[in-house]
Scaffold this motif. Structure first.
Motif, short mmCIF file in Angstrom:
data_model
loop_
_atom_site.label_atom_id
_atom_site.label_comp_id
_atom_site.label_asym_id
_atom_site.label_seq_id
_atom_site.Cartn_x
_atom_site.Cartn_y
_atom_site.Cartn_z
N ARG A 306 0.80 -1.31 0.08
CA ARG A 306 -0.08 -0.01 -0.08
C ARG A 306 0.80 1.27 -0.07
N ASP A 307 1.75 1.23 1.01
CA ASP A 307 2.70 2.41 0.92
C ASP A 307 3.51 2.58 -0.45
N TYR A 308 3.87 1.83 -0.85
CA TYR A 308 4.46 1.73 -2.22
C TYR A 308 3.74 2.47 -3.15
N CYS A 309 2.65 1.98 -3.24
CA CYS A 309 1.44 2.69 -4.23
C CYS A 309 1.34 4.20 -4.06
N ILE A 310 1.04 4.22 -2.53
CA ILE A 310 0.91 5.55 -2.55
C ILE A 310 1.95 6.54 -2.73
N GLU A 311 3.25 6.21 -2.46
CA GLU A 311 4.43 6.82 -2.98
C GLU A 311 4.46 7.06 -4.59
N ARG A 312 4.43 6.07 -5.10
CA ARG A 312 4.24 6.06 -6.77
C ARG A 312 3.10 7.25 -7.21
N ILE A 313 2.10 6.93 -6.75
CA ILE A 313 0.85 7.95 -7.22
C ILE A 313 1.15 9.39 -6.80
N SER A 314 1.74 9.69 -5.79
CA SER A 314 2.17 11.10 -5.17
C SER A 314 3.20 11.71 -6.25
N ASN A 315 3.59 10.78 -7.28
CA ASN A 315 4.91 11.27 -8.03
C ASN A 315 4.27 11.35 -9.48
N ILE A 316 3.08 11.05 -9.62
CA ILE A 316 2.65 10.74 -11.16
C ILE A 316 1.56 11.80 -11.14
N ASP A 317 1.61 12.57 -12.29
CA ASP A 317 0.75 13.73 -12.78
C ASP A 317 -0.18 12.88 -13.31
N GLY A 318 -1.56 13.37 -12.81
CA GLY A 318 -2.79 12.78 -13.24
C GLY A 318 -3.54 11.81 -12.45
N LEU A 319 -2.94 11.58 -11.26
CA LEU A 319 -3.43 10.70 -10.31
C LEU A 319 -3.37 11.15 -8.96
N GLU A 320 -4.42 11.09 -7.97
CA GLU A 320 -4.75 11.18 -6.70
C GLU A 320 -5.09 10.34 -5.71
N VAL A 332 -8.58 5.46 -6.85
CA VAL A 332 -7.50 6.65 -7.22
C VAL A 332 -8.23 7.35 -7.95
N ARG A 333 -7.97 8.53 -7.77
CA ARG A 333 -8.84 9.86 -8.62
C ARG A 333 -8.08 10.18 -9.98
N LEU A 334 -8.56 10.08 -11.04
CA LEU A 334 -8.14 10.54 -12.32
C LEU A 334 -8.23 12.03 -12.45
N THR A 335 -7.21 12.72 -12.39
CA THR A 335 -7.29 14.39 -12.43
C THR A 335 -7.77 14.97 -14.16
N ASP A 336 -7.34 14.36 -14.83
CA ASP A 336 -7.13 14.80 -16.10
C ASP A 336 -8.88 14.75 -16.53
N GLU A 337 -9.50 16.00 -17.02
CA GLU A 337 -10.85 15.93 -17.50
C GLU A 337 -11.52 15.01 -18.31
N GLN A 338 -10.71 14.31 -19.20
CA GLN A 338 -11.02 13.63 -20.35
C GLN A 338 -11.40 12.21 -19.60
N TRP A 339 -10.60 11.82 -18.40
CA TRP A 339 -10.84 10.66 -17.58
C TRP A 339 -11.85 10.74 -16.67
N GLN A 340 -11.87 11.98 -16.19
CA GLN A 340 -12.82 12.38 -15.18
C GLN A 340 -14.37 12.16 -15.75
N ASN A 341 -14.45 12.36 -16.88
CA ASN A 341 -15.76 12.09 -17.63
C ASN A 341 -15.81 10.66 -18.28
N ASP A 342 -14.86 9.87 -18.47
CA ASP A 342 -14.94 8.47 -18.81
C ASP A 342 -13.94 7.59 -18.19
N ASP A 343 -14.08 7.30 -16.79
CA ASP A 343 -13.19 6.39 -16.40
C ASP A 343 -13.13 4.85 -17.02
N LYS A 344 -14.30 4.55 -17.65
CA LYS A 344 -14.39 3.22 -18.30
C LYS A 344 -13.39 3.25 -19.54
#
Ligand SMILES: Cc1ncc(COP(=O)(O)O)c(C=O)c1O
Length: 400
Positions: A306-320, A332-344
């Motif tokens: 879990r902690d490894y994933c948290i660390e990786r996500i904190s360094n990737i633009d587009g994920l929170e 995991v939140r997809l911050t880019d609008e295109q994915w916000q509207n279509d996660d599938k």
């Protein structure tokens, strides 16, 4: 064409639905990194403990291959009741009913309680059967919000606003799937305070991940209730790492005797479906009655991942991501609008291009889960590392 019932044709189960295109890619010879399914056995390194496997195998060799009593083997019901007592409420063996996993328990509870016009109030996002099954009994599932910007904690104002006399089941999944939220005593007391005003409402406490609480704050709902009826759900699938055995249970906590009719209905339903698997019950019994120190080792490994994933996500633009306190999921939140509207589309395109399989958040709630993906962090760190490299590459390539 022979018609299919609308009941069946409208069922969706996002977690397994995305497996269909993944299987097609595998058929073409591609290797897929699957972070979609909450099955510890699907990931190397977290096997069912040997003493439990031995007990199951011994039961087969000893000829324990007959039907068991409908409510479960007495020795298993007793061991489960003692386990629930350790969690802080006076469970007896007669309060425990063994099922084919929590999933069967849910179907029986819905069948025993719901009718046309009744409601289930369940968290959104939620584990999909809470939405899929109640409609089979003419009922409707209404979602109360988990707060996406506050650790996916319960939104009590939303729960209060949505409670009414038609709500027969108020669901708490603790720790939560898909968000990993852990509710402590204060949250549970708040929930009981609300439920107390509705005498026909039962709390369904899905505690199947309770041994995977990394916060130390988890408490059972039944242990906090001196009046509100509670059905506790648990089993062998997650904490005992044996989901394929299909053994779980419901335990009825009925401090003011309001569930007598429901209990009678449940018992009738249980008898009509015969029983759960006998040798698998004996395997679970060995898990409950043996030393459990192995669990710490497993949990330490899962927490490290879990902690490894948290660390990786904190360094990737587009994920929170909100920090999960338990289970083995993160939402995991997809911050880019295109994915916000279509996660599938994110999930399907990522699968096609990078061969990594996640589950779209909207599969856990079209409204409250959209713009997210669920990631299971049971794979070992090398696999997770490779998966995040690919996800990062994908996000850079598609940045809008
Ligand atoms: C919240 C929750 N409840 C129940 C289940 C299924 O439990 P079982 O394997 O006992 O049917 C799952 C499986 O993922 C789950 O996440």
């Amino acid at each position: 064409m022979i018609p299919v019932s609308s009941r069946a044709s409208s069922i969706e189960y996002a977690i397994r639905d995305v497996v269909v295109p993944a299987t097609e890619l595998e058929r073409q010879g591609h290797e897929i990194i699957k972070l979609n399914i909450g099955d510890p056995i699907a990931y190397p390194g977290l096997p069912t403990p040997q003493h439990m496997v031995d007990a199951y195998a011994q039961a087969l060799k000893d000829g324990r291959n007959g039907y068991s009593p409908s409510y479960g083997l007495p020795e298993l019901r007793k061991a489960i009741a003692e386990d629930e007592q350790r969690k802080g409420w006076p469970a007896t063996q007669d309060d425990v009913y063994v099922c084919h996993g929590v999933t069967e328990a849910l179907q029986l509870i819905f069948a025993a309680v719901l009718e046309e016009g009744t409601q289930v109030l369940a968290p959104g996002p939620h584990y999909p059967p809470y939405m899929a099954y109640p409609q089979m009994y003419g009922a409707e599932t209404v979602e109360y919000a988990l707060k996406s910007d506050d650790g996916w904690n319960l939104d009590f104002d939303d729960i209060k606003a949505k409670m009414n006399e038609h709500v027969r089941l108020l669901v708490l999944i603790n720790p939560n799937n898909p968000c990993g939220t852990v509710c402590g005593a204060e949250d549970i007391d708040n929930l009981l305070e609300i439920a107390r005003n509705y005498p026909n409402c039962i709390i369904v406490a899905d505690e199947i991940y309770d041994g995977l609480d990394f916060t130390g704050h988890h408490v059972s709902v039944a242990s906090r209730s001196h009046d509100v009826p509670v059905i506790s759900l648990n089993g062998v699938s997650k904490v005992y790492y044996a989901p394929g055995w299909r053994i779980g249970y419901m335990a009825l906590h009925d401090p003011t005797g309001r569930m007598s009719l429901v209990r009678d209905g449940l018992e009738r339903l249980l008898r009509s479906r015969l029983c759960a698997s006998t040798p698998a019950q004996l395997g679970y019994l060995a898990g409950l009655n043996s030393d459990r120190s192995w669990m710490q080792e497993y949990s330490t490994r899962v927490m490290g991942q879990r902690d490894y994933c948290i660390e990786r996500i904190s360094n990737i633009d587009g994920l929170e991501v909100e920090y999960p306190g338990g289970a083995f999921y993160m939402f995991v939140r997809l911050t880019d609008e295109q994915w916000q509207n279509d996660d599938k589309r994110f999930v399907l395109d990522l699968l096609q291009e990078e061969h990594v399989l996640l589950v779209h958040g909207s599969g856990f709630s079209p409204e409250l889960g959209k713009g997210h993906v669920r990631l299971v962090y049971l794979a070992n760190q090398d696999v997770l590392c490779e998966a995040f490299d690919r996800i990062e590459r994908f996000l850079i390539r598609h940045k809008s």
